[in-house]
Design a protein around this motif. Structure first.
Motif, PDB file in Angstrom:
ATOM      1  N   ARG A  77      51.753  32.264  37.751  1.00 46.84           N
ATOM      2  CA  ARG A  77      50.744  32.459  38.717  1.00 46.84           C
ATOM      3  C   ARG A  77      49.406  32.516  38.169  1.00 46.84           C
ATOM      4  O   ARG A  77      48.418  31.765  38.295  1.00 46.84           O
ATOM      5  CB  ARG A  77      50.795  33.441  39.557  1.00 46.84           C
ATOM      6  N   GLN A  78      49.184  33.292  37.002  1.00 45.25           N
ATOM      7  CA  GLN A  78      47.766  33.313  36.529  1.00 45.25           C
ATOM      8  C   GLN A  78      47.400  32.157  35.700  1.00 45.25           C
ATOM      9  O   GLN A  78      46.117  31.889  35.606  1.00 45.25           O
ATOM     10  CB  GLN A  78      47.789  34.663  35.414  1.00 45.25           C
ATOM     11  N   GLY A  80      48.065  29.159  36.875  1.00 50.56           N
ATOM     12  CA  GLY A  80      47.699  28.239  37.854  1.00 50.56           C
ATOM     13  C   GLY A  80      49.083  27.341  38.178  1.00 50.56           C
ATOM     14  O   GLY A  80      48.954  26.120  38.395  1.00 50.56           O
ATOM     15  N   ASP A 309      43.642  40.293  40.663  1.00 46.73           N
ATOM     16  CA  ASP A 309      43.339  39.034  41.322  1.00 46.73           C
ATOM     17  C   ASP A 309      43.597  38.086  40.179  1.00 46.73           C
ATOM     18  O   ASP A 309      43.197  38.287  38.943  1.00 46.73           O
ATOM     19  CB  ASP A 309      41.828  39.037  41.630  1.00 46.73           C
ATOM     20  N   PRO A 310      44.593  36.984  40.570  1.00 45.09           N
ATOM     21  CA  PRO A 310      44.625  35.870  39.367  1.00 45.09           C
ATOM     22  C   PRO A 310      43.203  35.419  38.731  1.00 45.09           C
ATOM     23  O   PRO A 310      43.477  34.968  37.591  1.00 45.09           O
ATOM     24  CB  PRO A 310      45.527  34.914  40.219  1.00 45.09           C
ATOM     25  N   ASP A 311      42.444  35.124  39.575  1.00 42.85           N
ATOM     26  CA  ASP A 311      41.053  34.763  39.043  1.00 42.85           C
ATOM     27  C   ASP A 311      40.358  35.504  38.077  1.00 42.85           C
ATOM     28  O   ASP A 311      39.544  35.222  37.409  1.00 42.85           O
ATOM     29  CB  ASP A 311      40.143  34.471  40.152  1.00 42.85           C
ATOM     30  N   ASN A 312      40.901  36.836  37.955  1.00 45.00           N
ATOM     31  CA  ASN A 312      40.323  37.697  36.969  1.00 45.00           C
ATOM     32  C   ASN A 312      41.275  38.178  35.843  1.00 45.00           C
ATOM     33  O   ASN A 312      40.903  39.022  35.244  1.00 45.00           O
ATOM     34  CB  ASN A 312      39.856  39.158  37.720  1.00 45.00           C
ATOM     35  N   LEU A 315      40.131  39.185  31.974  1.00 48.19           N
ATOM     36  CA  LEU A 315      38.640  39.676  32.117  1.00 48.19           C
ATOM     37  C   LEU A 315      38.652  41.020  31.615  1.00 48.19           C
ATOM     38  O   LEU A 315      39.597  41.827  31.798  1.00 48.19           O
ATOM     39  CB  LEU A 315      38.032  39.756  33.401  1.00 48.19           C
ATOM     40  N   GLU A 319      34.088  43.593  33.008  1.00 50.19           N
ATOM     41  CA  GLU A 319      33.649  42.811  34.074  1.00 50.19           C
ATOM     42  C   GLU A 319      34.646  43.290  35.071  1.00 50.19           C
ATOM     43  O   GLU A 319      34.165  42.912  36.364  1.00 50.19           O
ATOM     44  CB  GLU A 319      34.104  41.241  33.606  1.00 50.19           C
ATOM     45  N   LYS A 323      33.369  43.695  38.876  1.00 52.62           N
ATOM     46  CA  LYS A 323      34.121  43.047  40.398  1.00 52.62           C
ATOM     47  C   LYS A 323      34.419  44.199  41.119  1.00 52.62           C
ATOM     48  O   LYS A 323      34.361  43.815  42.701  1.00 52.62           O
ATOM     49  CB  LYS A 323      35.283  42.247  39.838  1.00 52.62           C
TER      50      LYS A 323
END
Length: 334
Positions: A77-78, A80, A309-312, A315, A319, A323
């Protein structure tokens, strides 16, 4: 490797450990973490693919372990690859139906109607997992057509299966607070009767009180919650902040992170406090960031939301801290 940045050395140690104990889940997952966090994605995926086909100590007769299958789905999932992630989560869930996290991953990857069916099956397999009940309730309460009555019914049923659960009570109280503070406070009173020492509930009680009663409520919270509870301590710090008692607030934020350095929300609240002073002190902000980086927190209602969150993904702690502070801006302020 995180301390000395010696990836090659860490890899050698893990290879030696794997040679000595090839059936250790912990060693395999440590190797996956090393490759993933150093962005050797192909290596990480190959390790997980091999692990899913292997037998591990304590899991004879099954392919992989529940954690191996979950880590596989999360990593895909991370990267994509949601369709692959969902397929792996489903296959792992069929092998380990009592591991609630695989059900959660499936639901997170599905549209609402499919997720609703998945969570229904999940709750039959794992009826004592609060996280599944909360996910099901949030699904009903999400979006413009949010259905509070259905979410409320789910959480009421959850408390039958999982009594005296502060997180289930908290979820119900916060949903009611979206519509009515008075209803939320009445429910919270019931929650505190069942969970009289739950810091998370006492902290919420402070926030939900009218301004004139908050100080008295904070005294009750400090008296009844477990000693040095970080969530109550943060709530008290926020009270001092709202009263512009800067040094008092700073001292209580510091007390909160000393009580539990792993509680990421305390670090994020402290950062917001320092950033929102009339004349922000860059050295104070940097001190919070550096101390948080050393502590490497992993828990907290909003910290985990940011970190998972996969978008993070990938990080650094600093960061994630920022967030999380951004997420806190969307919560009720004092």
């Amino acid at each position: 490797w995180t301390r000395q940045n010696d990836v090659a050395g860490a890899r050698v140690i893990l290879e030696e450990a794997f040679a000595a104990n090839a059936h250790s889940e912990a060693i395999v997952l440590a190797a996956v973490k090393l490759e993933s966090e150093t962005r050797q994605d192909a290596r990480a995926l190959a390790l997980l693919e091999r692990a899913r086909a292997s037998e591990f100590a304590g899991h004879a007769g099954t392919r992989g372990t529940a954690r191996v299958w979950m880590k596989s789905a999360v990593l895909m999932r991370q990267l994509g690859r949601p369709a692959d992630a969902l397929a792996v989560a489903r296959e792992g869930g069929a092998l380990f139906p009592n591991f609630y996290k695989l059900w959660l991953v499936q639901a997170q990857l599905q549209p609402p109607q499919d997720a609703r069916q998945t969570l229904s099956r999940a709750l039959k397999a794992c009826p004592r997992a609060p996280e599944l009940w909360i996910s099901a309730a949030r699904l009903e309460f999400a979006g413009p057509q949010r259905n509070l009555a259905r979410a409320r019914a789910i959480l009421e049923r959850a408390r039958v299966y999982v009594p005296r659960s502060p997180v289930l009570w908290l979820e119900a109280v916060l949903m009611e607070a979206e519509e009515s503070d008075s209803v939320a406070r009445a429910l919270l009173a019931r929650a505190l009767q069942e969970c009289p020492h739950a810091g998370v509930l006492w902290a919420t009680a402070i926030v939900l009180e009218p301004r004139a009663q908050r100080k008295a409520r904070s005294v009750d919270a400090l008296k009844h919650a477990e000693a040095h509870d970080p969530e109550v301590t943060v709530a008290v710090a926020r009270l001092f902040w709202a009263e512009h008692r800067v040094e008092k607030a700073r001292a209580w934020f510091e007390r909160a992170v000393r009580a539990d350095p792993d509680y990421g929300d305390a670090w994020a609240w402290w950062l917001r406090f320092e950033r929102e002073q009339r004349e922000p002190d860059s050295s104070s902000i940097a001190a919070v960031e550096e101390a948080c980086g050393r502590a490497e927190p992993r828990h907290g209602r909003y910290w985990q939301r940011a970190a998972k969150d996969p978008d993070n993904a990938w990080l650094p702690v600093g960061e994630i801290l920022h967030k999380t502070a951004e997420l806190l801006a969307t919560t009720r302020q004092l």
